[in-house]
Write a protein that holds these residues in place. Structure first.
Motif, mmCIF file in Angstrom:
data_model
loop_
_atom_site.group_PDB
_atom_site.id
_atom_site.type_symbol
_atom_site.label_atom_id
_atom_site.label_comp_id
_atom_site.label_asym_id
_atom_site.label_seq_id
_atom_site.Cartn_x
_atom_site.Cartn_y
_atom_site.Cartn_z
ATOM 1 N N SER B 246 0.797 -1.234 0.000
ATOM 2 C CA SER B 246 0.000 0.000 0.000
ATOM 3 C C SER B 246 0.828 1.282 0.000
ATOM 4 O O SER B 246 0.585 2.175 -0.817
ATOM 5 C CB SER B 246 -0.946 0.019 1.202
ATOM 6 N N GLU B 487 -7.647 -5.797 3.357
ATOM 7 C CA GLU B 487 -7.615 -4.844 2.246
ATOM 8 C C GLU B 487 -8.753 -5.126 1.262
ATOM 9 O O GLU B 487 -9.433 -4.217 0.789
ATOM 10 C CB GLU B 487 -6.283 -4.932 1.502
ATOM 11 N N ALA B 490 -12.102 -4.108 2.726
ATOM 12 C CA ALA B 490 -12.248 -2.656 2.782
ATOM 13 C C ALA B 490 -12.622 -2.102 1.418
ATOM 14 O O ALA B 490 -13.405 -1.164 1.289
ATOM 15 C CB ALA B 490 -10.948 -2.028 3.252
ATOM 16 N N MET B 491 -12.057 -2.698 0.393
ATOM 17 C CA MET B 491 -12.297 -2.179 -0.953
ATOM 18 C C MET B 491 -13.676 -2.556 -1.467
ATOM 19 O O MET B 491 -14.349 -1.749 -2.100
ATOM 20 C CB MET B 491 -11.265 -2.762 -1.931
ATOM 21 N N ASN B 511 -16.076 1.817 5.585
ATOM 22 C CA ASN B 511 -15.454 3.077 5.958
ATOM 23 C C ASN B 511 -15.552 3.343 7.453
ATOM 24 O O ASN B 511 -14.578 3.634 8.134
ATOM 25 C CB ASN B 511 -16.147 4.187 5.168
ATOM 26 N N THR B 522 -6.758 -1.453 7.511
ATOM 27 C CA THR B 522 -5.913 -1.542 6.324
ATOM 28 C C THR B 522 -4.598 -0.798 6.519
ATOM 29 O O THR B 522 -4.484 0.092 7.359
ATOM 30 C CB THR B 522 -6.628 -0.920 5.123
ATOM 31 N N THR B 537 -9.139 2.992 2.182
ATOM 32 C CA THR B 537 -8.485 2.289 1.072
ATOM 33 C C THR B 537 -7.370 3.158 0.492
ATOM 34 O O THR B 537 -7.267 4.347 0.791
ATOM 35 C CB THR B 537 -9.494 1.989 -0.049
ATOM 36 N N ASN B 538 -6.543 2.539 -0.329
ATOM 37 C CA ASN B 538 -5.476 3.290 -1.000
ATOM 38 C C ASN B 538 -6.059 4.448 -1.799
ATOM 39 O O ASN B 538 -5.515 5.549 -1.804
ATOM 40 C CB ASN B 538 -4.722 2.370 -1.962
#
Lengths: 273, 549
Positions: B246, B487, B490-491, B511, B522, B537-538
């Motif tokens: 990340s 990850e 989360a996405m 979120n 994350t 997230t990224n």
């Protein structure tokens, strides 16, 4: 599990059980039989405490049944106790012979039950490993394979149920087909695994030299003492007569004595605190 | 010493006509930590297997491999066995014996080591790896992480100078994986053992790596230090960018003049230096999570234990799943998440409480009704779904006389078309996962249960999997997945539940869920939480960085 006799060298363990079981089958003298039955039951109880009671009494009942059935099958003997069914005799001799068989049956079962507790697969393989290293490795691998086979079969069956491929339960054919496909895939799974295991064995140098054997057990002073006692007792038995009986009792009671001695030591140690 | 030199190595599997390795040139020095990465099927395993003669696959080989200046082929089996250790992917099958102590001694036994040395080495390894407490255990009683650690330890007992690890953590959960990789790191640092490892979890290995080698179609696409490899990938516009850790991904998306951060710690300080003033520190929050009024699946106070005398696995678990959503369940290992999925599937029956599907009690359903177009589950071990000789036959089994074109379509969605003729057991872990998914999708379930679907698959297929799941949700399918992959959840998840101690602790939107956690969250969130409030997230972090620059 760590009972006293269990901590002895596997060779001592196996010597004792081989001796106890072999002699138990050969000696049919009533006194010897009684000694064997009592010693085996005592040791089994020491190993299992209360949890073994059920099994012990079950076996005792079976042995009694065996004893009482014998006179019905075998009619030889002079002392007729009673007759039944067109004067078929029920003789005292046959009954006593039945008791002997039952007693032997009982003590064998008890010895084997204790043997099962003491001789774990590890010890067995250790003994074998010294004699036949390749065979013992194979045995180890089989011991690992069988439970993993079972687990895999269960997981396949569950996975198939979740995609609606369980046998519908209506027909035998269905169930059979389902088990057949599981069995066939289990075979390929086992083969596939075997390839990886073989790779792993080769990559760790299997076959690159003469195999040695990791010795988990060492012959200690207590083991040698136990062996000497067993040999001495055997010599006494060989001399026969009443001395032989004492020797027999000494031999068979050895694990129980070791067990009780250790319990007592602990008791004394605890009471000093 | 063990210096590898690979010169113009090419390799072709028999009767494929395609080069699995194409003119590979590498040199590896003693003590280096080398990460080999690339998409699945790019030739990583083939390359690694060439570094040990007994494992080299059959085929046409060109070029040469030298170990300390000698051709590898001329180094004896015995020397290679002890010098070059090799850890494979599957923790289970590498184990030969049934007891931990025996496994540790196995290599030494094979080399015919004498008893004294063997005792000492085994004792050393057991202590170094912390195996003492399970030294006498049965191998079958160990967890996956322990098994893999045992594999490593039993190889270390032979005192190798180089260890080759082929995706050693792909079957492990993140915590066990981290544990394993930190042990590998420790070996490299404390003993100077050369490490050559292929890995998907780049977050964990990048900080320890000296060099990263990227494979593409059997060729070495890049061979550089982790800090600069991103530049090369950017230039090549490589797919591999998607699998970077990340902090690196964010760094390359933001165009910074500073040097590239590798870890969360470096990422934090990079972010602080990068942004002088912060105008906006949060993204618009998603709506607060509300429990669905008529849930698709509902668990009401479900209690479960495997045995009358064993402890409870589920302790009054309550869960409501909304229709047409992707609901992720996160939680520790061995806590009973999978068991919960099994109770929904009616494989395990709770002793108290009920499961409702569309408001109807699970026990009122007939088995045929339940699994025909209603429920389907992808188990943790996808391999257990295959029972036929080819993937195609396995997929055909699911049709029950339906149109065969469904297979083509599903195979395409799951990217297994080129694998249809292969035996399911010949596929790699990731490919098996995809083929198993195809099989499950052919059930056309309304409720799809997935048990760790991202285990063992690379980041490229993760994207694809996310698309598949999204597409399913839009078409009336409800997806529940149990996962460790923070990850991924989360996405892509709509809702996330935290499972702990036999029940669901909390449920929320991704979120809100991750913004309130400080450990279980994350990497992007951990890296940015000192500046941004709810970047999870990224993409969130990148967006906020761009706003504030």
């Amino acid at each position: 599990m760590n009972t006293a006799f269990d901590g002895y060298h596997p060779a001592v363990n196996i010597m004792f059980f081989a001796g106890a079981i072999a002699m138990g089958m050969f000696f049919t003298h009533p006194v010897f039989l009684c000694v064997s039955a009592a010693a085996s039951a005592l040791y089994y109880l020491l190993l299992t405490h209360k949890s073994g009671m059920g099994f012990l009494f079950g076996m005792l009942l079976t042995a009694l049944c065996v004893s009482f059935i014998n006179p019905f099958l075998n009619t030889t003997g002079d002392t007729v106790l009673f007759t039944y069914l067109n004067a078929r005799p029920f003789t005292l001799e046959a009954l006593l012979y039945g008791f002997a068989t039952g007693g032997m049956f009982f003590s064998m079962l008890m010895w084997f039950a204790s043997f099962n507790i003491i001789m774990t697969s590890e010890k067995f393989i250790f003994i074998f490993g010294a004699l036949a290293p390749a065979l013992s490795l194979m045995l180890t691998m089989i011991l690992r394979l069988v439970p993993s086979f079972k687990r895999k079969a269960r997981s396949i069956a569950a996975a198939r149920k979740c995609i609606g491929k369980a046998p519908k339960g209506d027909t035998k054919k269905d169930a059979l087909e389902n088990s057949m496909s599981i069995l066939s895939v289990l075979t390929s799974w086992a083969l596939e695994n075997a390839v990886i295991t073989a790779d792993s064995m080769k990559s760790r140098g299997y076959g690159s030299a003469k195999r040695s054997c990791f010795a988990q057990y060492k012959l200690k002073k207590q083991d040698i003492t136990a062996i000497i006692i067993m040999l001495a007792a055997t010599a006494l038995i060989a001399s026969g007569g009443a001395v032989g009986g004492v020797g027999y009792a000494a031999f068979l009671l050895l694990p129980s004595i070791i067990h009780v001695k250790e319990e007592l030591t602990w008791l004394i140690l605890k009471s000093r605190i | 010493m063990a210096d590898f030199k690979i010169e113009n190595l090419s390799f072709e599997y028999p009767a494929t006509g395609k080069k699995a390795l194409d003119n590979v040139n590498l040199s590896i020095k003693q003590g280096e930590y080398i990460v080999v990465c690339g998409k699945s099927g790019s030739g990583k395993t083939t390359l690694l297997r060439h570094l040990k003669s007994v494992l080299t696959p059959h085929g046409n080989v060109g070029g040469e491999i030298l170990l300390d200046g000698r051709p590898l082929k001329e180094v004896s089996l015995r020397e290679q066995s002890s010098k070059i250790g090799y850890v494979m992917q599957n923790p289970d099958n590498q184990i030969v014996t049934d007891k931990v102590w025996h496994e540790l001694a196995f290599g030494l036994e094979s080399l015919g080591c004498d008893k004294r040395t063997m005792r000492l080495r085994v004792a050393e390894m057991a202590s170094y790896f912390g195996i003492q407490s399970w030294f006498h255990s049965d191998v079958s009683s160990l967890s996956g992480g322990q098994k893999q650690l045992l594999n490593l330890a039993s190889i270390m007992a032979m005192q190798p100078t180089v260890i080759i690890l082929d995706e050693p953590t792909s079957q492990l959960d993140p915590i066990a994986a981290m544990d394993f990789l930190s042990t590998v790191r420790k070996i490299n640092l404390e003993l100077g053992t050369t490490i050559i490892i292929s890995e998907h979890r780049l977050e964990e290995v990048f900080p320890s790596a000296d060099r990263v080698i990227i494979m593409e179609n059997g060729r070495v696409a890049a061979d550089e230090s982790p800090r600069t490899i991103g530049n090369t990938l950017m230039k090549q516009n490589s797919d591999m960018l998607a699998s970077l850790p990340s902090p690196m991904k964010i760094y390359y998306a933001v165009n910074s003049a500073q040097s590239c951060p590798l870890t969360v710690r470096e990422g934090r300080s990079w972010l602080s230096n990068e942004l002088d003033s912060v105008k906006q520190n949060q993204l618009p929050l998603e709506n607060e999570y509300e429990e669905p009024i008529s849930p698709a699946i509902e668990l009401k106070e479900v209690w479960f234990r495997y045995d009358k005398s064993s402890p409870d696995v589920l302790k009054g678990a309550c869960l409501k799943i909304e229709k047409n959503t992707l609901h992720a369940i996160l939680g520790g290992n061995g806590m009973g998440k999978s068991t919960m999925l099994k109770t929904i599937c009616n494989i395990e029956k709770p002793y108290r409480g009920d499961v409702f599907i569309e408001g109807k009690k699970l026990s009122k359903y007939k088995t045929s009704e339940l699994f025909k177009g209603c429920l389907a589950m992808l188990p943790q071990d996808p391999q257990s779904l295959f029972v036929k000789k080819t993937v195609e036959e396995d997929l055909l089994e699911m049709l029950d006389g339906k149109d065969a074109s469904a297979i083509e379509k599903t195979a395409e969605i799951c990217e297994v078309t080129h694998l249809l003729k292969s035996h399911p057991y010949d596929l790699s872990g990731g490919e098996q996962q995809r083929a198993a998914l195809a099989k499950v999708l052919l059930c056309e379930p309304k409720y799809l249960l997935l048990d760790e679907p991202t285990k063992g698959i690379d980041s490229f297929f993760k994207l694809k999997l996310a698309q598949i799941l999204k597409h399913l949700c839009e078409n009336g399918v409800t997806v529940i997945m149990v996962s460790h992959d923070v990850e991924f959840c989360a996405m892509y998840a709509d809702y996330i539940s935290m499972f702990f101690d036999g029940s669901i602790i909390t449920t929320n939107t991704p979120n809100r869920f991750f913004a309130q956690n400080s450990f279980y969250t994350t990497a992007a969130n951990r890296m940015s939480r000192h500046i941004f409030e709810n970047a999870v997230t990224n993409e969130d972090v990148i967006k906020l960085c761009k706003i504030n620059k």
